[in-house]
Design a protein around this motif. Structure first.
Motif, short mmCIF file in Angstrom:
data_model
loop_
_atom_site.label_atom_id
_atom_site.label_comp_id
_atom_site.label_asym_id
_atom_site.label_seq_id
_atom_site.Cartn_x
_atom_site.Cartn_y
_atom_site.Cartn_z
N THR A 57 0.84 -1.20 0.00
CA THR A 57 0.00 0.00 0.00
C THR A 57 0.87 1.24 0.00
O THR A 57 1.78 1.37 0.83
N LEU A 58 0.60 2.14 -0.94
CA LEU A 58 1.33 3.40 -1.03
C LEU A 58 0.51 4.52 -0.42
O LEU A 58 -0.68 4.65 -0.70
N GLN A 59 1.15 5.30 0.42
CA GLN A 59 0.52 6.51 0.97
C GLN A 59 1.03 7.68 0.14
O GLN A 59 2.23 7.82 -0.06
N TRP A 60 0.14 8.51 -0.33
CA TRP A 60 0.52 9.61 -1.20
C TRP A 60 0.70 10.90 -0.40
O TRP A 60 0.26 11.02 0.74
N GLY A 61 1.35 11.84 -1.02
CA GLY A 61 1.53 13.16 -0.45
C GLY A 61 1.95 14.12 -1.55
O GLY A 61 2.08 13.75 -2.71
N PHE A 62 2.15 15.37 -1.17
CA PHE A 62 2.61 16.40 -2.09
C PHE A 62 4.01 16.82 -1.66
O PHE A 62 4.36 16.73 -0.48
N LYS A 63 4.80 17.31 -2.61
CA LYS A 63 6.13 17.84 -2.27
C LYS A 63 5.94 19.21 -1.62
O LYS A 63 5.17 20.04 -2.09
N VAL A 64 6.67 19.43 -0.54
CA VAL A 64 6.58 20.68 0.21
C VAL A 64 7.43 21.74 -0.50
O VAL A 64 8.62 21.53 -0.74
N PRO A 65 6.81 22.88 -0.85
CA PRO A 65 7.60 23.94 -1.49
C PRO A 65 8.49 24.65 -0.47
O PRO A 65 8.23 24.61 0.73
N LEU A 73 1.87 27.66 -0.21
CA LEU A 73 1.52 26.36 0.37
C LEU A 73 0.12 25.93 -0.08
O LEU A 73 -0.10 24.77 -0.42
N ARG A 74 -0.82 26.86 -0.10
CA ARG A 74 -2.19 26.52 -0.53
C ARG A 74 -2.20 26.09 -2.00
O ARG A 74 -2.89 25.14 -2.37
N GLU A 75 -1.44 26.78 -2.84
CA GLU A 75 -1.36 26.42 -4.26
C GLU A 75 -0.76 25.02 -4.44
O GLU A 75 -1.10 24.32 -5.38
N ALA A 76 0.12 24.62 -3.52
CA ALA A 76 0.74 23.29 -3.59
C ALA A 76 -0.16 22.21 -3.01
O ALA A 76 0.19 21.04 -3.02
N GLY A 77 -1.34 22.59 -2.48
CA GLY A 77 -2.30 21.62 -1.97
C GLY A 77 -2.31 21.44 -0.46
O GLY A 77 -3.02 20.58 0.05
N PHE A 78 -1.53 22.23 0.27
CA PHE A 78 -1.45 22.09 1.72
C PHE A 78 -2.44 23.01 2.42
O PHE A 78 -2.73 24.10 1.95
N LYS A 130 10.61 20.06 5.91
CA LYS A 130 11.53 20.84 5.07
C LYS A 130 11.08 20.83 3.62
O LYS A 130 10.35 19.94 3.17
N ALA A 131 11.58 21.79 2.86
CA ALA A 131 11.29 21.88 1.42
C ALA A 131 11.75 20.61 0.73
O ALA A 131 12.80 20.07 1.04
N GLY A 132 10.92 20.12 -0.21
CA GLY A 132 11.25 18.94 -0.98
C GLY A 132 10.77 17.64 -0.37
O GLY A 132 10.71 16.62 -1.05
N ALA A 133 10.41 17.65 0.93
CA ALA A 133 9.88 16.44 1.56
C ALA A 133 8.50 16.15 1.00
O ALA A 133 7.79 17.05 0.57
N VAL A 134 8.12 14.88 1.00
CA VAL A 134 6.77 14.50 0.59
C VAL A 134 5.96 14.37 1.87
O VAL A 134 6.31 13.61 2.76
N ALA A 135 4.89 15.16 1.96
CA ALA A 135 4.13 15.22 3.21
C ALA A 135 2.63 15.09 2.96
O ALA A 135 2.14 15.35 1.86
N ASP A 136 1.93 14.70 4.00
CA ASP A 136 0.47 14.60 3.99
C ASP A 136 -0.07 16.04 4.00
O ASP A 136 0.16 16.78 4.96
N PRO A 137 -0.80 16.44 2.96
CA PRO A 137 -1.26 17.82 2.90
C PRO A 137 -2.27 18.17 3.99
O PRO A 137 -2.41 19.34 4.34
N SER A 138 -2.93 17.18 4.58
CA SER A 138 -3.90 17.48 5.63
C SER A 138 -3.21 17.87 6.94
O SER A 138 -3.82 18.45 7.82
#
Length: 190
Positions: free
Chosen positions: A101-109, A123-128, A146-154
């Motif tokens: 199972t893969l957990q998804w996220g967005f890259k942190v700007p 941050l809002r434009e990036a989905g956070f 940190k910038a570049g990390a993949v994080a849970d936007p919620s």
């Protein structure tokens, strides 16, 4: 056959270890007989940080079935990255056909150095989710994750803001004066 297993070369030569019906059992046509195969082990690739679809393709290439619990919708597909897997790679091996199972996220700007308002907008434009003042002018000095990390936007991104800088300027043409002030955020009278 499992679709992932059937895509792996030479799966037809694996040894059958168990079957759901005994040998020579007479069954009706279209009866499902479940076979357990001695599937070879494969290294679980480390796909954390990869674009989501690329990770699914990489897992399928080694015979692992990539799954996910939920996705945010097709509009976000180009921004999806893998933030974790279950099970985790840990250098281990899994039998071909195992589901991961893969957990998804967005890259942190990177918002360090931006004003609070600009950082929140980015941050809002990036989905956070982003809480704070959209008009804030204090500068961001640190962010977690940190910038570049993949994080849970919620979960949002925590920002550390530089304390405001206050400059006092006294203007006048008198020979002497008494000046009293209170530093911001304190009750200290100077």
């Amino acid at each position: 056959e499992n679709e992932v297993i059937s895509s792996v070369a030479e799966h037809g030569s694996w040894t059958v270890t168990e079957q759901s019906r005994p040998a020579n059992d007479v069954v009706e046509a279209e009866t499902i007989v479940t076979l357990s195969l001695d599937a070879p082990l494969v290294d679980l690739p480390d796909v954390v940080g990869m674009p989501f679809q690329e990770a699914m393709d990489e897992l399928a290439a080694v015979g692992i079935a990539g799954t996910y619990s939920s996705l945010p919708g097709a509009a976000a597909n180009d921004r999806l990255f893998v933030r974790s897997t279950d099970p985790t790679p840990n250098g281990g091996q899994l039998p071909i056909g195992t589901e991961v199972t893969l957990q998804w996220g967005f890259k942190v700007p990177d918002v360090v150095g931006m004003s609070e308002g600009t950082a929140l907008s980015t941050l809002r434009e990036a989905g956070f989710k982003a809480d704070g003042s959209s008009y804030g002018s204090d500068l961001v000095t640190n962010q977690t994750p940190k910038a570049g990390a993949v994080a849970d936007p919620s979960k949002g991104v925590q920002l550390t803001l530089a304390p405001p800088t206050v400059v006092y300027e006294v203007i006048g043409d008198g020979a002497s004066a008494a000046i009293t002030w209170i530093a911001p955020g304190t009750y200290d009278i100077s």
